[in-house]
Write a protein that holds these residues in place. Structure first.
Motif, PDB file in Angstrom:
ATOM      1  N   PHE A   1      14.871 -20.462 -13.307  1.00  0.00           N
ATOM      2  CA  PHE A   1      13.931 -21.363 -12.648  1.00  0.00           C
ATOM      3  C   PHE A   1      13.665 -21.006 -11.189  1.00  0.00           C
ATOM      4  CE2 PHE A   1      15.948 -23.765 -16.087  1.00  0.00           C
ATOM      5  CZ  PHE A   1      14.829 -24.170 -16.786  1.00  0.00           C
ATOM      6  N   GLU A   2      14.370 -20.008 -10.664  1.00  0.00           N
ATOM      7  CA  GLU A   2      14.198 -19.632  -9.263  1.00  0.00           C
ATOM      8  C   GLU A   2      12.922 -18.819  -9.094  1.00  0.00           C
ATOM      9  OE1 GLU A   2      16.590 -17.273  -5.692  1.00  0.00           O
ATOM     10  OE2 GLU A   2      17.564 -17.668  -7.622  1.00  0.00           O
ATOM     11  N   GLU A   3      12.080 -19.235  -8.165  1.00  0.00           N
ATOM     12  CA  GLU A   3      10.824 -18.546  -7.897  1.00  0.00           C
ATOM     13  C   GLU A   3      10.856 -17.943  -6.501  1.00  0.00           C
ATOM     14  OE1 GLU A   3       7.486 -20.693 -10.524  1.00  0.00           O
ATOM     15  OE2 GLU A   3       8.043 -21.858  -8.758  1.00  0.00           O
ATOM     16  N   GLY A   4       9.906 -17.045  -6.237  1.00  0.00           N
ATOM     17  CA  GLY A   4       9.808 -16.479  -4.902  1.00  0.00           C
ATOM     18  C   GLY A   4       9.766 -14.965  -4.913  1.00  0.00           C
ATOM     19  N   LEU A   5       9.759 -14.390  -3.723  1.00  0.00           N
ATOM     20  CA  LEU A   5       9.630 -12.950  -3.544  1.00  0.00           C
ATOM     21  C   LEU A   5      10.922 -12.233  -3.911  1.00  0.00           C
ATOM     22  CD1 LEU A   5       7.886 -10.574  -2.444  1.00  0.00           C
ATOM     23  CD2 LEU A   5       8.911 -11.027  -0.202  1.00  0.00           C
ATOM     24  N   VAL A   6      10.772 -11.155  -4.682  1.00  0.00           N
ATOM     25  CA  VAL A   6      11.910 -10.290  -4.998  1.00  0.00           C
ATOM     26  C   VAL A   6      11.507  -8.851  -4.694  1.00  0.00           C
ATOM     27  CG1 VAL A   6      12.834 -11.806  -6.781  1.00  0.00           C
ATOM     28  CG2 VAL A   6      11.216 -10.024  -7.415  1.00  0.00           C
ATOM     29  N   GLN A   7      12.511  -8.022  -4.460  1.00  0.00           N
ATOM     30  CA  GLN A   7      12.276  -6.604  -4.181  1.00  0.00           C
ATOM     31  C   GLN A   7      12.870  -5.803  -5.328  1.00  0.00           C
ATOM     32  OE1 GLN A   7      10.467  -5.781  -1.589  1.00  0.00           O
ATOM     33  NE2 GLN A   7      10.511  -7.683  -0.416  1.00  0.00           N
ATOM     34  N   GLU A   8      12.026  -5.267  -6.200  1.00  0.00           N
ATOM     35  CA  GLU A   8      12.500  -4.515  -7.360  1.00  0.00           C
ATOM     36  C   GLU A   8      12.663  -3.040  -7.017  1.00  0.00           C
ATOM     37  OE1 GLU A   8      10.519  -5.027 -11.016  1.00  0.00           O
ATOM     38  OE2 GLU A   8      10.521  -7.212 -10.932  1.00  0.00           O
ATOM     39  N   ASP A   9      13.792  -2.496  -7.405  1.00  0.00           N
ATOM     40  CA  ASP A   9      14.092  -1.091  -7.145  1.00  0.00           C
ATOM     41  C   ASP A   9      13.552  -0.239  -8.294  1.00  0.00           C
ATOM     42  OD1 ASP A   9      15.074   1.371  -6.495  1.00  0.00           O
ATOM     43  OD2 ASP A   9      17.176   0.750  -6.368  1.00  0.00           O
ATOM     44  N   TRP A  10      12.514   0.562  -8.010  1.00  0.00           N
ATOM     45  CA  TRP A  10      11.924   1.450  -9.004  1.00  0.00           C
ATOM     46  C   TRP A  10      12.370   2.889  -8.776  1.00  0.00           C
ATOM     47  CZ3 TRP A  10       6.492   0.413 -11.303  1.00  0.00           C
ATOM     48  CH2 TRP A  10       6.433  -0.912 -11.769  1.00  0.00           C
ATOM     49  N   GLY A  11      13.586   3.044  -8.306  1.00  0.00           N
ATOM     50  CA  GLY A  11      14.169   4.372  -8.155  1.00  0.00           C
ATOM     51  C   GLY A  11      13.376   5.256  -7.206  1.00  0.00           C
ATOM     52  N   PRO A  12      12.941   6.439  -7.655  1.00  0.00           N
ATOM     53  CA  PRO A  12      12.263   7.385  -6.762  1.00  0.00           C
ATOM     54  C   PRO A  12      10.922   6.871  -6.242  1.00  0.00           C
ATOM     55  CG  PRO A  12      12.073   8.098  -9.038  1.00  0.00           C
ATOM     56  CD  PRO A  12      13.064   6.971  -9.026  1.00  0.00           C
ATOM     57  N   TYR A  13      10.379   5.825  -6.877  1.00  0.00           N
ATOM     58  CA  TYR A  13       9.087   5.300  -6.436  1.00  0.00           C
ATOM     59  C   TYR A  13       9.227   4.264  -5.329  1.00  0.00           C
ATOM     60  CZ  TYR A  13       7.783   7.579 -10.761  1.00  0.00           C
ATOM     61  OH  TYR A  13       7.620   8.505 -11.760  1.00  0.00           O
TER      62      TYR A  13
ATOM     63  N   ARG B   1       0.831  -1.206   0.000  1.00  0.00           N
ATOM     64  CA  ARG B   1       0.000   0.000   0.000  1.00  0.00           C
ATOM     65  C   ARG B   1       0.867   1.258   0.000  1.00  0.00           C
ATOM     66  NH1 ARG B   1      -2.575  -2.694   4.300  1.00  0.00           N
ATOM     67  NH2 ARG B   1      -4.408  -3.860   3.656  1.00  0.00           N
ATOM     68  N   ASP B   2       1.947   1.219   0.784  1.00  0.00           N
ATOM     69  CA  ASP B   2       2.843   2.375   0.835  1.00  0.00           C
ATOM     70  C   ASP B   2       3.484   2.628  -0.527  1.00  0.00           C
ATOM     71  OD1 ASP B   2       2.287   2.747   3.506  1.00  0.00           O
ATOM     72  OD2 ASP B   2       4.026   1.606   4.201  1.00  0.00           O
ATOM     73  N   VAL B   3       3.885   1.547  -1.200  1.00  0.00           N
ATOM     74  CA  VAL B   3       4.491   1.682  -2.519  1.00  0.00           C
ATOM     75  C   VAL B   3       3.517   2.325  -3.489  1.00  0.00           C
ATOM     76  CG1 VAL B   3       5.245   0.383  -4.554  1.00  0.00           C
ATOM     77  CG2 VAL B   3       6.159  -0.184  -2.297  1.00  0.00           C
ATOM     78  N   TYR B   4       2.274   1.844  -3.500  1.00  0.00           N
ATOM     79  CA  TYR B   4       1.312   2.354  -4.469  1.00  0.00           C
ATOM     80  C   TYR B   4       0.796   3.747  -4.109  1.00  0.00           C
ATOM     81  CZ  TYR B   4       1.430  -1.711  -7.390  1.00  0.00           C
ATOM     82  OH  TYR B   4       1.851  -2.673  -8.275  1.00  0.00           O
ATOM     83  N   ARG B   5       0.979   4.158  -2.876  1.00  0.00           N
ATOM     84  CA  ARG B   5       0.691   5.552  -2.538  1.00  0.00           C
ATOM     85  C   ARG B   5       1.666   6.472  -3.265  1.00  0.00           C
ATOM     86  NH1 ARG B   5       0.758   4.918   2.535  1.00  0.00           N
ATOM     87  NH2 ARG B   5      -1.491   4.578   2.700  1.00  0.00           N
ATOM     88  N   ARG B   6       2.913   6.013  -3.395  1.00  0.00           N
ATOM     89  CA  ARG B   6       3.903   6.806  -4.128  1.00  0.00           C
ATOM     90  C   ARG B   6       3.737   6.667  -5.642  1.00  0.00           C
ATOM     91  NH1 ARG B   6       6.996   4.475   0.011  1.00  0.00           N
ATOM     92  NH2 ARG B   6       7.786   2.855  -1.391  1.00  0.00           N
ATOM     93  N   LEU B   7       3.209   5.515  -6.072  1.00  0.00           N
ATOM     94  CA  LEU B   7       3.116   5.229  -7.498  1.00  0.00           C
ATOM     95  C   LEU B   7       1.858   5.779  -8.161  1.00  0.00           C
ATOM     96  CD1 LEU B   7       4.345   1.521  -7.642  1.00  0.00           C
ATOM     97  CD2 LEU B   7       5.392   3.438  -8.836  1.00  0.00           C
ATOM     98  N   VAL B   8       0.920   6.289  -7.377  1.00  0.00           N
ATOM     99  CA  VAL B   8      -0.375   6.642  -7.963  1.00  0.00           C
ATOM    100  C   VAL B   8      -0.245   7.674  -9.071  1.00  0.00           C
ATOM    101  CG1 VAL B   8      -0.931   8.401  -6.215  1.00  0.00           C
ATOM    102  CG2 VAL B   8      -2.775   7.210  -7.435  1.00  0.00           C
ATOM    103  N   LYS B   9       0.613   8.668  -8.908  1.00  0.00           N
ATOM    104  CA  LYS B   9       0.756   9.685  -9.953  1.00  0.00           C
ATOM    105  C   LYS B   9       1.338   9.082 -11.232  1.00  0.00           C
ATOM    106  CE  LYS B   9       1.154  13.673  -6.889  1.00  0.00           C
ATOM    107  NZ  LYS B   9       2.011  14.808  -6.452  1.00  0.00           N
ATOM    108  N   LEU B  10       2.276   8.147 -11.072  1.00  0.00           N
ATOM    109  CA  LEU B  10       2.829   7.461 -12.239  1.00  0.00           C
ATOM    110  C   LEU B  10       1.758   6.629 -12.937  1.00  0.00           C
ATOM    111  CD1 LEU B  10       5.211   6.415 -14.012  1.00  0.00           C
ATOM    112  CD2 LEU B  10       5.529   4.623 -12.285  1.00  0.00           C
TER     113      LEU B  10
END
Length: 235
Positions: free
Chosen positions: A163-175, A17-26
């Protein structure tokens, strides 16, 4: 427009939710025009007036297209900020916008179709969420599932095996950091089959311009790999 609220779900989604609060304008500008017409095309074959769930509908871009075509659209999204934009965009179209965890959403009646466009990557239980979508469909109903292509995942983070699956944390810069789950094609196909759905088509899409603006330019410059894929399934 009909408005409703829903249980917002587990605290596990709080960082999202915090991420998408920053992403809403994008995301107001992030319309994916290169692939939208392709993944919405199967839904537009349904009879007008059919009920469609836009799961994780974000700012409502897809919902607006479907509502304008005469479909009864329910847009469910976890983000309060995204829902606020969606409500404004859909105000003239008689659609329903629900803020909440779509994995906990229980409709009063089934849908003719479920659209999941770039939201399934945030669900930890792939088999469970696709089963949930299947359970919300009428017999013969359609699931259109748009998600990251496994090759895109490999290109973005080449320290991991294909073939590796699972949670990753992607860096979207300022977002900020965007959490998502990597899956192989085999896992998606297995989950679709387990949910009692039949795959009728699979489409692969090159990187869209909005993804190219965010991802590593050395990856997206030539656009010679599939970035997104769409599964079209029927119950």
């Amino acid at each position: 427009m009909n408005c409703a609220s829903a249980n917002s779900g587990s605290q596990a989604f709080a960082p999202l939710r915090d991420v998408y609060r920053r992403l809403v304008k994008l995301f107001i500008q992030r319309t994916r025009p290169e692939v939208r017409d392709l993944y919405l095309r199967p839904l537009l074959t349904l009879p007008r007036g059919a009920r469609i769930l836009d799961a994780g509908g974000g700012t409502g871009h897809d919902s607006v297209v479907l509502a304008r075509e005469g479909y009864q659209v329910t847009c469910v999204d976890l983000s309060e900020d995204m829902c606020a934009v969606a409500r404004e965009a859909l105000a003239a179209h008689g659609a329903t916008v629900i803020e909440g965890d779509v994995s906990r959403y229980k409709p009063l009646e089934p849908f003719s179709a479920v659209l999941s466009a770039m939201e399934i990557v945030h669900h930890s239980d792939l088999f469970g969420i696709i089963r949930h979508y299947s359970n919300m469909l009428l017999p013969g109903g359609m699931l259109v599932l748009v998600t990251h292509h496994p090759l895109r995942n490999l290109m973005v983070d080449q320290t991991r095996s294909y073939f590796e699956e699972g949670l990753v944390q992607e860096d979207w810069g300022p977002y900020g950091i965007v959490p998502s789950y990597r899956r192989t094609l085999k896992s998606y196909l297995a989950a679709i089959k387990e949910a009692g759905l039949r795959l009728i088509d699979l489409e692969e899409h090159i990187p869209t311009t909005d993804l190219a603006a965010i991802q590593d330019q050395s990856i997206t410059a030539k656009a010679e790999y599939p970035s997104l894929m769409t599964f079209i399934c029927v119950k």
